[in-house]
Design a protein around this motif. Structure first.
Motif, PDB file in Angstrom:
ATOM      1  N   MET A 139       9.417  -7.264   5.581  1.00  0.00           N
ATOM      2  CA  MET A 139       9.796  -5.994   4.966  1.00  0.00           C
ATOM      3  C   MET A 139       9.164  -4.815   5.708  1.00  0.00           C
ATOM      4  O   MET A 139       9.721  -3.714   5.728  1.00  0.00           O
ATOM      5  N   LEU A 140       8.005  -5.054   6.311  1.00  0.00           N
ATOM      6  CA  LEU A 140       7.305  -3.996   7.048  1.00  0.00           C
ATOM      7  C   LEU A 140       7.717  -3.942   8.512  1.00  0.00           C
ATOM      8  O   LEU A 140       7.160  -3.156   9.283  1.00  0.00           O
ATOM      9  N   GLY A 141       8.644  -4.780   8.930  1.00  0.00           N
ATOM     10  CA  GLY A 141       9.134  -4.741  10.295  1.00  0.00           C
ATOM     11  C   GLY A 141       8.479  -5.713  11.246  1.00  0.00           C
ATOM     12  O   GLY A 141       8.807  -5.724  12.442  1.00  0.00           O
ATOM     13  N   TYR A 142       7.549  -6.546  10.768  1.00  0.00           N
ATOM     14  CA  TYR A 142       6.910  -7.542  11.611  1.00  0.00           C
ATOM     15  C   TYR A 142       7.694  -8.856  11.565  1.00  0.00           C
ATOM     16  O   TYR A 142       8.511  -9.081  10.670  1.00  0.00           O
ATOM     17  N   GLU A 143       7.409  -9.729  12.524  1.00  0.00           N
ATOM     18  CA  GLU A 143       8.158 -10.978  12.614  1.00  0.00           C
ATOM     19  C   GLU A 143       7.737 -11.982  11.548  1.00  0.00           C
ATOM     20  O   GLU A 143       8.568 -12.676  10.986  1.00  0.00           O
ATOM     21  N   ARG A 144       6.451 -12.071  11.289  1.00  0.00           N
ATOM     22  CA  ARG A 144       5.948 -13.068  10.340  1.00  0.00           C
ATOM     23  C   ARG A 144       4.510 -12.764  10.000  1.00  0.00           C
ATOM     24  O   ARG A 144       3.877 -11.882  10.588  1.00  0.00           O
ATOM     25  N   ALA A 145       3.942 -13.534   9.066  1.00  0.00           N
ATOM     26  CA  ALA A 145       2.551 -13.365   8.661  1.00  0.00           C
ATOM     27  C   ALA A 145       1.673 -14.361   9.407  1.00  0.00           C
ATOM     28  O   ALA A 145       2.041 -15.519   9.597  1.00  0.00           O
ATOM     29  N   GLU A 146       0.494 -13.895   9.830  1.00  0.00           N
ATOM     30  CA  GLU A 146      -0.468 -14.781  10.481  1.00  0.00           C
ATOM     31  C   GLU A 146      -1.370 -15.456   9.464  1.00  0.00           C
ATOM     32  O   GLU A 146      -1.760 -16.597   9.636  1.00  0.00           O
ATOM     33  N   ASN A 147      -1.692 -14.739   8.407  1.00  0.00           N
ATOM     34  CA  ASN A 147      -2.595 -15.282   7.413  1.00  0.00           C
ATOM     35  C   ASN A 147      -2.368 -14.540   6.106  1.00  0.00           C
ATOM     36  O   ASN A 147      -1.663 -13.534   6.068  1.00  0.00           O
ATOM     37  N   PHE A 148      -2.973 -15.033   5.061  1.00  0.00           N
ATOM     38  CA  PHE A 148      -2.900 -14.351   3.775  1.00  0.00           C
ATOM     39  C   PHE A 148      -4.206 -14.604   3.020  1.00  0.00           C
ATOM     40  O   PHE A 148      -4.949 -15.536   3.341  1.00  0.00           O
ATOM     41  N   SER A 149      -4.473 -13.768   2.031  1.00  0.00           N
ATOM     42  CA  SER A 149      -5.748 -13.869   1.319  1.00  0.00           C
ATOM     43  C   SER A 149      -5.526 -13.894  -0.183  1.00  0.00           C
ATOM     44  O   SER A 149      -4.440 -13.597  -0.688  1.00  0.00           O
ATOM     45  N   CYS A 150      -6.567 -14.249  -0.886  1.00  0.00           N
ATOM     46  CA  CYS A 150      -6.579 -14.185  -2.344  1.00  0.00           C
ATOM     47  C   CYS A 150      -7.829 -13.401  -2.779  1.00  0.00           C
ATOM     48  O   CYS A 150      -8.612 -12.932  -1.951  1.00  0.00           O
ATOM     49  N   CYS A 151      -7.977 -13.267  -4.057  1.00  0.00           N
ATOM     50  CA  CYS A 151      -9.246 -12.827  -4.646  1.00  0.00           C
ATOM     51  C   CYS A 151      -9.705 -11.455  -4.152  1.00  0.00           C
ATOM     52  O   CYS A 151     -10.896 -11.231  -3.903  1.00  0.00           O
ATOM     53  N   ALA A 152      -8.751 -10.539  -3.975  1.00  0.00           N
ATOM     54  CA  ALA A 152      -9.074  -9.156  -3.609  1.00  0.00           C
ATOM     55  C   ALA A 152      -9.917  -9.084  -2.335  1.00  0.00           C
ATOM     56  O   ALA A 152     -10.944  -8.394  -2.284  1.00  0.00           O
ATOM     57  N   ALA A 153      -9.509  -9.796  -1.299  1.00  0.00           N
ATOM     58  CA  ALA A 153     -10.259  -9.790  -0.035  1.00  0.00           C
ATOM     59  C   ALA A 153     -10.317  -8.405   0.597  1.00  0.00           C
ATOM     60  O   ALA A 153     -11.226  -8.110   1.360  1.00  0.00           O
ATOM     61  N   PHE A 154      -9.345  -7.549   0.286  1.00  0.00           N
ATOM     62  CA  PHE A 154      -9.339  -6.188   0.812  1.00  0.00           C
ATOM     63  C   PHE A 154      -9.667  -5.168  -0.278  1.00  0.00           C
ATOM     64  O   PHE A 154      -9.250  -4.012  -0.206  1.00  0.00           O
ATOM     65  N   GLY A 155     -10.409  -5.610  -1.271  1.00  0.00           N
ATOM     66  CA  GLY A 155     -10.832  -4.704  -2.326  1.00  0.00           C
ATOM     67  C   GLY A 155      -9.876  -4.676  -3.508  1.00  0.00           C
ATOM     68  O   GLY A 155      -8.729  -5.108  -3.423  1.00  0.00           O
ATOM     69  N   LEU A 156     -10.393  -4.162  -4.616  1.00  0.00           N
ATOM     70  CA  LEU A 156      -9.596  -4.062  -5.833  1.00  0.00           C
ATOM     71  C   LEU A 156      -8.645  -2.875  -5.749  1.00  0.00           C
ATOM     72  O   LEU A 156      -9.018  -1.788  -5.314  1.00  0.00           O
ATOM     73  N   GLY A 157      -7.419  -3.103  -6.178  1.00  0.00           N
ATOM     74  CA  GLY A 157      -6.446  -2.033  -6.209  1.00  0.00           C
ATOM     75  C   GLY A 157      -6.516  -1.269  -7.517  1.00  0.00           C
ATOM     76  O   GLY A 157      -7.311  -1.555  -8.411  1.00  0.00           O
ATOM     77  N   SER A 158      -5.669  -0.272  -7.625  1.00  0.00           N
ATOM     78  CA  SER A 158      -5.575   0.518  -8.847  1.00  0.00           C
ATOM     79  C   SER A 158      -4.119   0.509  -9.311  1.00  0.00           C
ATOM     80  O   SER A 158      -3.231   0.016  -8.614  1.00  0.00           O
ATOM     81  N   GLY A 159      -3.878   1.046 -10.480  1.00  0.00           N
ATOM     82  CA  GLY A 159      -2.531   1.045 -11.009  1.00  0.00           C
ATOM     83  C   GLY A 159      -2.171  -0.307 -11.604  1.00  0.00           C
ATOM     84  O   GLY A 159      -3.013  -1.205 -11.720  1.00  0.00           O
ATOM     85  N   PRO A 160      -0.903  -0.501 -11.947  1.00  0.00           N
ATOM     86  CA  PRO A 160      -0.488  -1.754 -12.600  1.00  0.00           C
ATOM     87  C   PRO A 160      -0.399  -2.920 -11.628  1.00  0.00           C
ATOM     88  O   PRO A 160      -0.275  -2.723 -10.413  1.00  0.00           O
ATOM     89  N   ILE A 161      -0.493  -4.135 -12.162  1.00  0.00           N
ATOM     90  CA  ILE A 161      -0.193  -5.338 -11.387  1.00  0.00           C
ATOM     91  C   ILE A 161       1.293  -5.585 -11.556  1.00  0.00           C
ATOM     92  O   ILE A 161       1.767  -6.005 -12.607  1.00  0.00           O
ATOM     93  N   VAL A 162       2.046  -5.324 -10.497  1.00  0.00           N
ATOM     94  CA  VAL A 162       3.507  -5.273 -10.604  1.00  0.00           C
ATOM     95  C   VAL A 162       4.127  -6.666 -10.636  1.00  0.00           C
ATOM     96  O   VAL A 162       5.034  -6.931 -11.419  1.00  0.00           O
ATOM     97  N   LEU A 163       3.656  -7.580  -9.779  1.00  0.00           N
ATOM     98  CA  LEU A 163       4.265  -8.908  -9.661  1.00  0.00           C
ATOM     99  C   LEU A 163       3.217  -9.997  -9.852  1.00  0.00           C
ATOM    100  O   LEU A 163       2.058  -9.829  -9.486  1.00  0.00           O
ATOM    101  N   ASP A 164       3.683 -11.119 -10.382  1.00  0.00           N
ATOM    102  CA  ASP A 164       2.819 -12.278 -10.581  1.00  0.00           C
ATOM    103  C   ASP A 164       3.647 -13.539 -10.348  1.00  0.00           C
ATOM    104  O   ASP A 164       4.860 -13.564 -10.588  1.00  0.00           O
ATOM    105  N   GLU A 165       2.984 -14.598  -9.855  1.00  0.00           N
ATOM    106  CA  GLU A 165       3.620 -15.892  -9.622  1.00  0.00           C
ATOM    107  C   GLU A 165       4.862 -15.746  -8.739  1.00  0.00           C
ATOM    108  O   GLU A 165       5.938 -16.261  -9.043  1.00  0.00           O
ATOM    109  N   VAL A 166       4.705 -15.046  -7.625  1.00  0.00           N
ATOM    110  CA  VAL A 166       5.795 -14.884  -6.668  1.00  0.00           C
ATOM    111  C   VAL A 166       6.037 -16.215  -5.956  1.00  0.00           C
ATOM    112  O   VAL A 166       5.097 -16.878  -5.519  1.00  0.00           O
TER     113      VAL A 166
END
Length: 426
Positions: A268-295
């Motif tokens: 969606m961002l224009g890249y070919e694919r993902a190299e890795n992914f994280s869980c547990c707020a590895a890039f810090g806690l966000g704000s606002g609503p949690i929009v999606l779950d169990e994708v």
């Protein structure tokens, strides 16, 4: 079991099946002037039964004329003659309402086949993605009841229409009143279904006790409406996944999140694919609503050549080639190991067959030429000390005066002084 049909827009007949073992079979009854009446079997055939089953949402007919007992009330129709293409039995030729000579012993019954299929549309909105929910069932379009309707039910409606999901649903009459019957109430969907037919409704279809003042509308999410971004990463290729939803940026829960979901975000961002992914707020806690779950995305990751095997020492939503290369190397090594094992198994089988054949040949040779004592040089050491192989077993002498060289003498004997033989030096 009763299956009730909808009237057409000009107030023509509704239809239902009565006294069958299941909802797809029974005596055919039509509602005429407020009363349920039967149909006479004169001229009734598979084409007429097809129209009745179509009105009830079934795609086919199993049996066109079956007896399900005698009905009550009047016999409304006789000599019905459909061509099979009609959407309603009122559109077929007939002998006229209540014009017949049939007793109830000739009441028509049918058995429909296949699964009921619901068609859905949104009406009264600014575009096809929002509006009043209407279902095509029993041969006509009707509405759904807002009582006990949930966001999961709206999700299924939007999915039936090919949208990503539901943005909102409304119990107010923002899309106006519908017409026809109110078909569905409290479907009790889990949100995973692909059609409302797969849900577990509390009320039977067509029996809702609702009026059009409770008609319901939804707004569906289009692909173009959904925006995504990565936040708090060291570059624009990594970070916390955030989604713009209803004008507000929110986050995504990591439940069931995997490389396939991360691949979709990166594309969606224009890249070919993902190299890795994280869980547990590895890039810090966000704000606002949690929009999606169990994708749970179904797009499989792309397999790339084996190169650029860089070490990934930090989790995150990142684009690159390392993860794909590692998976490719693991796959190559797995295939190589499996191939080596198969080769070993094949060689072992061939060796076993060879040894078995050799043993059988040796046994046959010993049975044909049995050995006794020290008869020849093949059976052990000889008394003489010459380093030679002495062929001291010879065939019997030819009879005197016999020159027939084709005669065969198979009985061996020990050599004597009159025999001539040669020493074979080793």
């Amino acid at each position: 079991m009763v299956r009730r049909g909808l009237s057409t827009e000009d107030g023509e007949l509704r239809v239902r099946l009565v006294d069958g073992a299941s909802s797809n079979e029974g005596r055919v009854e039509v509602n005429y002037q407020g009363s349920w009446c039967t149909i006479c079997d004169d001229s009734w055939d598979i084409k007429d039964a097809t129209v009745v089953c179509r009105m009830l949402g079934y795609p086919g007919v199993s049996s066109a004329l079956v007896r399900f007992g005698e009905g009550t009330g009047n016999t409304t129709l006789g000599n019905v003659e459909c061509d099979g293409s009609e959407t309603h039995i009122a559109h077929c030729n007939n002998g006229g309402y209540e014009i017949h000579n049939c007793p109830h012993s000739e009441d028509v019954g049918v058995i429909c086949s296949g699964e009921v299929e619901l068609k859905v549309r949104l009406v009264g909105g600014p575009d096809e993605s929002e509006g009043r929910v209407e279902l095509f069932y029993f041969g006509s379009w009707g509405t759904v009841c807002s009582y006990d309707w949930t966001s999961y039910d709206s999700e299924v409606v939007c999915r039936m229409l090919g949208f990503i999901g539901a943005i909102a649903h409304s119990a107010e009459l923002s899309y106006g009143n519908g017409t026809g019957d109110v078909i569905l109430r409290q479907p009790r969907c889990s949100g995973k279904e692909s059609s409302l037919v797969e849900c577990d409704p509390w009320y039977n279809l067509g029996n809702t006790d609702c009026r059009h003042t409770s008609d319901f509308g939804v707004s569906c999410l289009k692909v173009d409406d959904l925006q995504v971004r990565l936040v708090s990463g060291r570059s624009d290729k990594e970070g916390r996944v955030e989604i713009l939803y209803l004008g507000t940026w929110g986050t995504v829960c990591d439940d069931n999140w995997d490389i396939k979901d991360a691949n979709v975000v990166c594309r969606m961002l224009g890249y070919e694919r993902a190299e890795n992914f994280s869980c547990c707020a590895a890039f810090g806690l966000g704000s606002g609503p949690i929009v999606l779950d169990e994708v749970e995305c179904e797009v499989m990751p792309i397999v790339y050549p084996l190169f650029d095997l860089t070490e990934v020492d930090q989790e995150g939503s990142k684009t690159g080639q390392s993860q794909a290369a590692i998976h490719g190397l693991i796959g190559f090594l797995s295939v190589a190991v499996i191939g080596f094992i198969l080769a070993c198994i094949i060689m072992t089988v061939f060796m076993m067959k060879y040894r078995r054949s050799a043993n059988e040949a040796r046994s046959q040779q010993q049975e044909r030429y049995p050995r006794t004592g020290d008869q020849n040089c093949y059976n052990g050491s000889q008394p003489r000390e010459e380093e030679c192989l002495q062929l001291n077993v010879v065939p019997a002498k030819l009879p005197e005066g016999s020159w027939d060289q084709d005669e065969v003498y198979d009985t061996p004997r020990h050599a004597d002084d009159e025999d001539v033989y040669e020493n074979i030096q080793i």
